[in-house]
Design an enzyme around this catalytic site. Structure first.
Site, PDB file in Angstrom:
ATOM      1  N   PHE A  21       0.858  -1.184   0.000  1.00 57.70           N
ATOM      2  CA  PHE A  21       0.000   0.000   0.000  1.00 57.70           C
ATOM      3  C   PHE A  21       0.892   1.231   0.000  1.00 57.70           C
ATOM      4  O   PHE A  21       1.604   1.504   0.970  1.00 57.70           O
ATOM      5  CB  PHE A  21      -0.940   0.038   1.204  1.00 57.70           C
ATOM      6  CG  PHE A  21      -1.922   1.172   1.087  1.00 57.70           C
ATOM      7  CD1 PHE A  21      -3.142   0.996   0.450  1.00 57.70           C
ATOM      8  CD2 PHE A  21      -1.603   2.442   1.559  1.00 57.70           C
ATOM      9  CE1 PHE A  21      -4.037   2.050   0.294  1.00 57.70           C
ATOM     10  CE2 PHE A  21      -2.490   3.506   1.405  1.00 57.70           C
ATOM     11  CZ  PHE A  21      -3.707   3.307   0.781  1.00 57.70           C
ATOM     12  N   ASP A  41       9.263   3.144   2.064  1.00 58.15           N
ATOM     13  CA  ASP A  41       8.030   3.837   2.442  1.00 58.15           C
ATOM     14  C   ASP A  41       7.801   3.614   3.940  1.00 58.15           C
ATOM     15  O   ASP A  41       7.430   2.518   4.361  1.00 58.15           O
ATOM     16  CB  ASP A  41       6.875   3.276   1.604  1.00 58.15           C
ATOM     17  CG  ASP A  41       5.519   3.870   1.964  1.00 58.15           C
ATOM     18  OD1 ASP A  41       5.377   4.395   3.090  1.00 58.15           O
ATOM     19  OD2 ASP A  41       4.594   3.795   1.138  1.00 58.15           O
ATOM     20  N   THR A  57       2.725  24.733  -5.755  1.00 57.27           N
ATOM     21  CA  THR A  57       2.441  26.010  -5.094  1.00 57.27           C
ATOM     22  C   THR A  57       2.985  26.033  -3.664  1.00 57.27           C
ATOM     23  O   THR A  57       3.751  26.915  -3.302  1.00 57.27           O
ATOM     24  CB  THR A  57       0.927  26.296  -5.069  1.00 57.27           C
ATOM     25  OG1 THR A  57       0.471  26.394  -6.408  1.00 57.27           O
ATOM     26  CG2 THR A  57       0.632  27.603  -4.341  1.00 57.27           C
TER      27      THR A  57
END
Lengths: 483, 483
Positions: free
Chosen positions: A201, A307, A363
């Site tokens: 996952f 991860d 951004t």
């Protein structure tokens, strides 16, 4: 009336409560069903505007404290799930309240900066608090907003690195690359793959979702990249009794990894792995396996990403779970989110900074508000030596669970997580029985999550102590006798 | 010494300053270069750990106020860029400070919930504050974390909707779908496309990046989905003098859209468009164009998504820019982020809620902390009628700029944004001249951003008044005389 009423208290083996003196000494369940009637009403009210079908109950966070989460019906659960493993220090932690009410937090919230273009003069200090928690061997960071985002940002860095290595780091793009990329075509937009593992996952956006391979429901109806999934080792437990067969299992899976890298129809630019597959069923990878992946990725020029979105921040007994493996040389990137509250990736090789600005950019480039919380969490984890506490309490809990396993082997299969702090899981015979156990545990005042088809996973906060373990074990024992 | 020293003040045409009484009356530039020496040093210090090559300067947010942003060198700029168009109300807004120091904010930061599983009892009220700002025709929301995230979540909703319509909303997945999806293959993971436009910017992750088509640097070296880009209309200005040719341009582009929908090699599940392409060069789409896209998408069963990430929250004179077009029936989803601080998509059709839970899901499902800020921003926008103010001030500014355009037609080409609030832009002859103008403007105390190859885009906050317009026009006039 539920099993444990207001009056029902478990016997405690320890009484001190340094971290949360006002924490309850036991859960309290006052409704017959969970969600209770008030939660049900609140969920119905939400449904019209916000999909809430997955709600366990509606929480009252003001009344929640430490390891205990309150709901609107007056129930108070020992929280062994902790917002899908994303609360590090427990509810309403005093140090986090200090950070949340600091002037730097107000500044971060009301003047949210575009960090890449207009970093504030406090950014260096805010980052320093994160970097001091970086995994061994890593000393730089790029920040994002969630686990999915962190992994996809890491993929971007990996793809740029991979292509830059082929092209030459300082070499300009060709005219053909510049034009083809605008049509989403090669060579500007090359066909490259990330190799992950079955049951992995890594998130639910489109690239992270292509690397994810846990449940169909996470992926159905979405276009995906044609990326491969290797076998993740599936060990026999207890590990110590099956060293030989488990080593064979490692080697079998390593051979598959190597075969895919050599033969996949597009080049494998990166490999991503969870040191413990969490959502996918609490599968642990051995230190040998994680180290061999380093050897193989180096040999084949594949970027190695670990991860640590769910495994990071102390619960396994190390700040970062893969530090148990002492991988040498260190992996290329380590992604984080969840308990860290801030998301992103740590790295060390300056060549993972793209050769031009605005290639790894957006951004906000992260969120200082949550970075400030991350820094405060990290400080507490260090000050209170919480990974050590998790290791100690985890061993205490594991031993008690192992005793229950001996009594109820059918309902506590493949007990996992010995010497991995509170990162403990086991299997039930089937989904129905697992779900029944989780429901019964909730009625017994313990909020616990499942994973994969038939596993129970424990994910308490780092403020979980022996006395909480006692509460949980007593509740579990009660449920086991009833199943 | 830069052009405008501490002592240089522009003449003001208005003096009242209700919103920020302590705002400076003029910019101040005290360094010869921007970034100044202290900013340069701070950027070097950041570089070692965080890619800061895109930094304009290092800001001091404590000293920033309203429309003025301070840097660490003591410069104070009139901010016409506002964190890449993401600051709605100006710096250190008193109402936002109230929201940031509220007890609900502390709760949201220290107990960040997994909103899908454990919503807090305050979520309904927090969402209500967002929903009352929803675009006309939309009454439901799903929340995310950034513009890229918002668009990709909308894509997920669109793909699920598209496939559910073909399959039957309540029909179960087939065995083949359930197995193939785990290998990232059809039919479980179908080949479907999102149609966007040339010069579009929808984000920088892998699916949003495939829909983005503004600059190669945003996309190079990343794998992408083979999704098409139609032509976005490019009008002659002033619009009123070219109605016929511009209508033809609309029809030309609409024909391309329809042709792609009919002929693309995989089905087009969704179309996404910015009502004004911002990053891509401030291209405006006419109301006719946006309405015809509704007609075409309905005819062909394509989901219609309007990306209001940059255009939303009042600056165009409407709370949502596409409300100018009064599209009937409303589009299917409207995505938001940036000035809203909170991100996600609004929608109205309950069939855009997937048929099962956990299909549109992730750990956090949004961020209540930034939702609280969004609610406070919305309240101010309503209370102070800021879209009306933007319309008024925008017309005032446009008129002055139009006069400059008459004087300097070469340096103010294709002036755009009449009657679109402060969402104003123009073109320079080439990139070099544009960049030179931006640099000169900065030295004149105005922080202004570019877009595309040779455009200047104005993106002040909603607290921008006539007196700020005067400051900017005087600075621009000064720069124009020097170019």
């Amino acid at each position: 009336m539920a099993i444990f009423s207001k009056e029902t208290h478990f016997e405690m083996t320890s009484v001190s409560n340094s971290y949360y003196p006002d924490e309850p000494t036991a859960p309290k369940v006052v409704t017959d069903t969970i969600p209770g009637p008030k939660s049900q009403e609140a969920i119905r009210d939400l449904e019209g505007v916000f999909d809430s079908r997955a709600a366990y109950f509606v929480a009252d966070y003001d009344k929640s404290i430490g390891n205990y989460i309150a709901d609107v019906d007056g129930n108070m659960y020992l929280d062994m799930y902790a917002q899908i493993a994303s609360i590090a220090l427990g509810y309403n932690n005093p140090e986090l309240i200090k950070a949340a009410t600091s002037s730097e937090m107000v500044r971060a919230l009301v003047n949210r900066p575009a960090l890449g273009n207009f970093p504030g003069c406090d950014l260096r200090e805010i980052l320093a608090r994160l970097l001091r928690l970086a995994p061994a061997g890593q000393d730089k960071v790029w920040s994002g907003l969630s686990g999915s985002d962190a992994n996809e940002l890491a993929f971007k860095a990996a793809f740029i690195y991979y292509r830059s290595k082929k092209r030459g780091y300082d070499k300009e793009f060709s005219a053909e690359e510049l034009s083809s990329v605008m049509g989403n075509s090669a060579p500007g937009s090359p066909q490259l793959a990330v190799l992950s593992f079955k049951s992995a996952f890594h998130g639910r956006l489109f690239a992270s979702g292509s690397a994810t391979c846990s449940k169909p429901i996470h992926k159905l109806d979405f276009p995906s990249f044609p990326w491969p999934h290797a076998d993740y080792p599936s060990y026999e437990y207890p590990l110590n009794d099956h060293t030989e067969v488990n080593r064979k299992e490692d080697d079998r899976c390593l051979a598959i990894v190597e075969e895919i890298i050599k033969s996949w129809h597009v080049p494998i630019a990166a490999l991503i792995i969870e040191p413990i597959q969490s959502e996918g069923g609490d599968h642990h990878a051995s230190s040998y396996f994680l180290q061999r992946l380093r050897d193989i990725t180096l040999e084949h020029g594949v970027v190695y990403i670990i991860d640590e979105v769910q495994t990071g921040v102390g619960a396994t007994g190390k700040f970062w779970c893969h530090e148990w493996a002492n991988i040498q040389p260190p992996c290329d990137m380590v992604t984080f989110s969840k308990k860290f509250q801030s998301a992103g990736y740590f790295f060390h090789d300056p060549l993972f900074v793209p050769n031009k600005p605005y290639r790894q950019f957006n951004t906000w480039c992260g969120d200082p508000a949550h970075m400030i919380i991350a820094g405060a969490i990290g400080q507490e984890v260090i000050d209170k030596k919480l990974p050590d506490q998790c290791a100690r309490v985890g061993d205490y809990l594991y031993t008690k669970l192992d005793a229950l396993r001996a009594q109820y082997p059918h309902l506590m299969q493949r007990l996992r997580g010995r010497h991995r702090g509170t990162f403990i899981a086991w299997d039930l015979p089937d989904t129905e029985t697992r779900d029944h156990m989780l429901k019964k545990l909730k009625l017994a005042g313990c909020n616990v999550g499942g994973c994969a088809e038939r596993s129970v996973r424990l994910r308490p906060t780092l403020a979980f102590e022996e006395k909480h373990a006692d509460v949980f074990v007593a509740a579990l024992e009660h449920v086991l006798t009833e199943l």
